[in-house]
Design a protein around this motif. Structure first.
Motif, PDB file in Angstrom:
ATOM      1  N   GLN A   1     -15.065  31.190  30.219  1.00 40.62           N
ATOM      2  CA  GLN A   1     -14.859  32.423  29.421  1.00 40.62           C
ATOM      3  C   GLN A   1     -14.342  33.685  29.617  1.00 40.62           C
ATOM      4  N   ARG A   2     -14.314  34.117  30.876  1.00 43.98           N
ATOM      5  CA  ARG A   2     -13.405  35.563  31.374  1.00 43.98           C
ATOM      6  C   ARG A   2     -12.341  35.000  30.833  1.00 43.98           C
ATOM      7  N   ILE A   3     -11.632  33.653  31.408  1.00 51.04           N
ATOM      8  CA  ILE A   3      -9.812  33.635  31.232  1.00 51.04           C
ATOM      9  C   ILE A   3      -9.779  33.764  29.556  1.00 51.04           C
ATOM     10  N   LEU A   4     -10.768  33.005  28.697  1.00 48.13           N
ATOM     11  CA  LEU A   4     -10.085  33.483  27.589  1.00 48.13           C
ATOM     12  C   LEU A   4     -10.286  34.884  26.933  1.00 48.13           C
ATOM     13  N   ASN A   5     -11.030  35.409  27.268  1.00 43.53           N
ATOM     14  CA  ASN A   5     -10.997  36.678  27.032  1.00 43.53           C
ATOM     15  C   ASN A   5      -9.833  36.809  27.560  1.00 43.53           C
ATOM     16  N   LYS A   6      -9.490  37.247  28.405  1.00 40.22           N
ATOM     17  CA  LYS A   6      -8.157  37.965  29.129  1.00 40.22           C
ATOM     18  C   LYS A   6      -6.824  37.008  28.196  1.00 40.22           C
ATOM     19  N   ILE A   7      -6.437  35.758  27.605  1.00 40.88           N
ATOM     20  CA  ILE A   7      -5.451  35.902  27.217  1.00 40.88           C
ATOM     21  C   ILE A   7      -5.885  36.242  25.655  1.00 40.88           C
ATOM     22  N   ASP A   8      -7.071  36.364  25.843  1.00 40.65           N
ATOM     23  CA  ASP A   8      -7.253  37.235  23.751  1.00 40.65           C
ATOM     24  C   ASP A   8      -7.135  38.406  23.862  1.00 40.65           C
ATOM     25  N   ASN A   9      -7.711  39.389  24.946  1.00 42.06           N
ATOM     26  CA  ASN A   9      -6.110  40.673  24.837  1.00 42.06           C
ATOM     27  C   ASN A   9      -4.744  40.692  25.420  1.00 42.06           C
ATOM     28  N   LYS A  10      -4.451  38.840  26.005  1.00 44.84           N
ATOM     29  CA  LYS A  10      -2.775  39.723  25.285  1.00 44.84           C
ATOM     30  C   LYS A  10      -2.275  39.478  23.781  1.00 44.84           C
TER      31      LYS A  10
ATOM     32  N   LEU B   1      -7.940  17.383  34.222  1.00 43.17           N
ATOM     33  CA  LEU B   1      -8.133  16.299  33.212  1.00 43.17           C
ATOM     34  C   LEU B   1      -8.008  16.425  31.661  1.00 43.17           C
ATOM     35  N   GLY B   2      -7.426  18.141  31.971  1.00 44.88           N
ATOM     36  CA  GLY B   2      -6.855  18.703  30.842  1.00 44.88           C
ATOM     37  C   GLY B   2      -8.463  19.851  29.964  1.00 44.88           C
ATOM     38  N   HIS B   3      -9.338  19.745  30.222  1.00 48.08           N
ATOM     39  CA  HIS B   3     -11.067  19.856  29.783  1.00 48.08           C
ATOM     40  C   HIS B   3     -10.739  21.446  29.292  1.00 48.08           C
ATOM     41  N   PHE B   4      -9.878  22.092  30.000  1.00 46.30           N
ATOM     42  CA  PHE B   4      -9.625  24.236  30.197  1.00 46.30           C
ATOM     43  C   PHE B   4      -8.642  24.218  28.569  1.00 46.30           C
ATOM     44  N   THR B   5      -7.424  22.780  29.594  1.00 52.11           N
ATOM     45  CA  THR B   5      -6.468  23.698  28.084  1.00 52.11           C
ATOM     46  C   THR B   5      -6.130  22.994  26.761  1.00 52.11           C
ATOM     47  N   GLU B   6      -7.767  22.051  26.752  1.00 50.09           N
ATOM     48  CA  GLU B   6      -8.347  21.793  25.166  1.00 50.09           C
ATOM     49  C   GLU B   6      -8.966  22.911  24.749  1.00 50.09           C
ATOM     50  N   GLN B   7      -9.590  23.533  25.617  1.00 53.40           N
ATOM     51  CA  GLN B   7     -10.278  25.376  25.295  1.00 53.40           C
ATOM     52  C   GLN B   7      -9.577  25.994  24.880  1.00 53.40           C
ATOM     53  N   ILE B   8      -8.031  25.889  25.925  1.00 53.52           N
ATOM     54  CA  ILE B   8      -7.114  27.093  24.794  1.00 53.52           C
ATOM     55  C   ILE B   8      -7.088  27.181  23.931  1.00 53.52           C
ATOM     56  N   LYS B   9      -6.858  26.154  23.585  1.00 52.27           N
ATOM     57  CA  LYS B   9      -5.327  24.985  22.126  1.00 52.27           C
ATOM     58  C   LYS B   9      -6.474  25.281  21.490  1.00 52.27           C
TER      59      LYS B   9
ATOM     60  N   HIS C   1      -6.581  28.986  20.520  1.00 51.46           N
ATOM     61  CA  HIS C   1      -5.697  29.026  20.367  1.00 51.46           C
ATOM     62  C   HIS C   1      -4.583  28.062  19.559  1.00 51.46           C
ATOM     63  N   PRO C   2      -5.119  27.932  18.387  1.00 53.03           N
ATOM     64  CA  PRO C   2      -4.094  26.849  17.219  1.00 53.03           C
ATOM     65  C   PRO C   2      -3.142  26.747  17.275  1.00 53.03           C
ATOM     66  N   THR C   3      -2.050  28.262  16.510  1.00 50.76           N
ATOM     67  CA  THR C   3      -0.961  28.469  17.042  1.00 50.76           C
ATOM     68  C   THR C   3      -0.290  28.418  18.062  1.00 50.76           C
ATOM     69  N   SER C   4      -0.788  28.719  19.281  1.00 54.23           N
ATOM     70  CA  SER C   4       0.395  28.530  20.444  1.00 54.23           C
ATOM     71  C   SER C   4       0.362  27.826  20.568  1.00 54.23           C
ATOM     72  N   GLU C   5       1.754  27.460  21.485  1.00 54.80           N
ATOM     73  CA  GLU C   5       2.206  25.960  21.986  1.00 54.80           C
ATOM     74  C   GLU C   5       1.122  26.309  23.490  1.00 54.80           C
ATOM     75  N   VAL C   6       0.730  24.768  23.678  1.00 54.53           N
ATOM     76  CA  VAL C   6      -0.164  25.064  24.917  1.00 54.53           C
ATOM     77  C   VAL C   6       0.151  23.931  25.708  1.00 54.53           C
ATOM     78  N   PHE C   7       0.330  23.825  27.139  1.00 56.30           N
ATOM     79  CA  PHE C   7       1.255  22.614  28.024  1.00 56.30           C
ATOM     80  C   PHE C   7      -0.625  22.657  28.850  1.00 56.30           C
ATOM     81  N   GLY C   8      -0.556  21.476  29.242  1.00 52.75           N
ATOM     82  CA  GLY C   8      -1.155  20.875  30.663  1.00 52.75           C
ATOM     83  C   GLY C   8      -0.723  20.567  31.798  1.00 52.75           C
ATOM     84  N   VAL C   9      -0.278  20.631  33.002  1.00 53.72           N
ATOM     85  CA  VAL C   9       0.411  20.436  33.768  1.00 53.72           C
ATOM     86  C   VAL C   9      -0.420  20.226  35.150  1.00 53.72           C
ATOM     87  N   ASP C  10       0.261  18.856  35.534  1.00 54.45           N
ATOM     88  CA  ASP C  10      -0.627  18.565  37.192  1.00 54.45           C
ATOM     89  C   ASP C  10       0.464  17.619  37.679  1.00 54.45           C
TER      90      ASP C  10
END
Ligand SMILES: C[S@@+](CC[C@H](N)C(=O)[O-])C[C@H]1O[C@@H](n2cnc3c(N)ncnc32)[C@H](O)[C@@H]1O
Length: 219
Positions: A50-59, A72-80, A83-92
């Protein structure tokens, strides 16, 4: 459930050596580090993410976001989802992790890439936000190279968010990133970066939670 200590760090007389068999760990365990958010780390993950999501919100600009070391992309999915209109990538690094992430989640774009090679996969100065969530201890030896590659793909006003659990008694990475304070010192001294915030949280969990925000200096 497999133990990360058999695959990632080897304990020799109390000293941890990095093995880094992420592929083996993903093949042996359905949910390495309980990253789905279940189990012992559930509360910690919830608060930290949640702290990371807040930081993204502030940008203000966040149309292009990459999570490096997405597992496994659990947090990447949370970001998407946030932010549904953002282009979101997960790499590993792990092919198995990426194959599973693609099966679990349709939306974010997932592919195999080492943190050190980001600039060979993404356009230079094209990314708004890069997130390193729970990756720090695995790139201790390569952190300069990884940060150089991340810096190359970040826009002039881009943002790197580093979020990591800190053990109360740290057993690895002490020479370079000793505890939260030492990590803050290290990041402050990184050439071509500006450390813009360092936050430390002790929520009475097994681990404490450290967050850093950095801006690339493109000259
Ligand atoms: C503890 S998991 C964190 C997963 C995810 N970020 C989360 O918080 O749920 C660390 C991940 O980093 C990946 N990894 C380790 N070294 C890496 C590197 N050099 N480049 C990219 N990914 C890496 C591992 O394969 C693993 O999936």
């Amino acid at each position: 459930m497999a133990d990360s200590k058999d695959y990632i760090f080897k304990n020799t007389n109390g000293k941890l050596d990095f093995i880094g068999d992420f592929e083996g760990f993903y093949q042996a365990d359905e949910d390495p580090w309980c990253q789905s958010g279940q189990g012992d780390m559930a509360r910690y993950y919830q608060k930290s993410r949640q702290r990371i999501l807040n930081k993204i919100d502030n940008k203000e600009e966040k149309s292009f976001i990459i999570e490096v070391g997405c597992g496994l992309g659990h947090f990447t999915e949370q970001i998407k989802v946030h932010h549904p209109t953002s282009e979101v990538f997960g790499v590993d690094l792990s092919q198995t992790a990426i194959t599973k992430a693609k099966k679990l989640f349709a939306e974010p774009n997932f592919f195999v890439c080492n943190a050190k090679e980001l600039s060979s996969q993404f356009s230079i100065k094209s990314v708004d936000v890069v997130i390193l969530n729970q990756l720090l201890w695995y790139i201790v030896d390569d952190i300069e190279e990884a940060l150089a590659s991340i810096r190359a793909v970040l826009k002039q006003n881009g943002l790197l968010i580093i979020s990591n659990a800190f053990a109360r008694e740290q057993k690895y990475g002490l020479e370079k990133l000793p505890y939260f304070d030492g990590t803050q010192r290290f990041l402050t001294n990184m050439n071509e970066w500006q450390l813009i915030s360092a936050e430390y949280y002790d929520d009475n969990e097994t681990h404490t939670d450290g967050h850093f925000q950095m801006r690339p200096l493109h000259g």
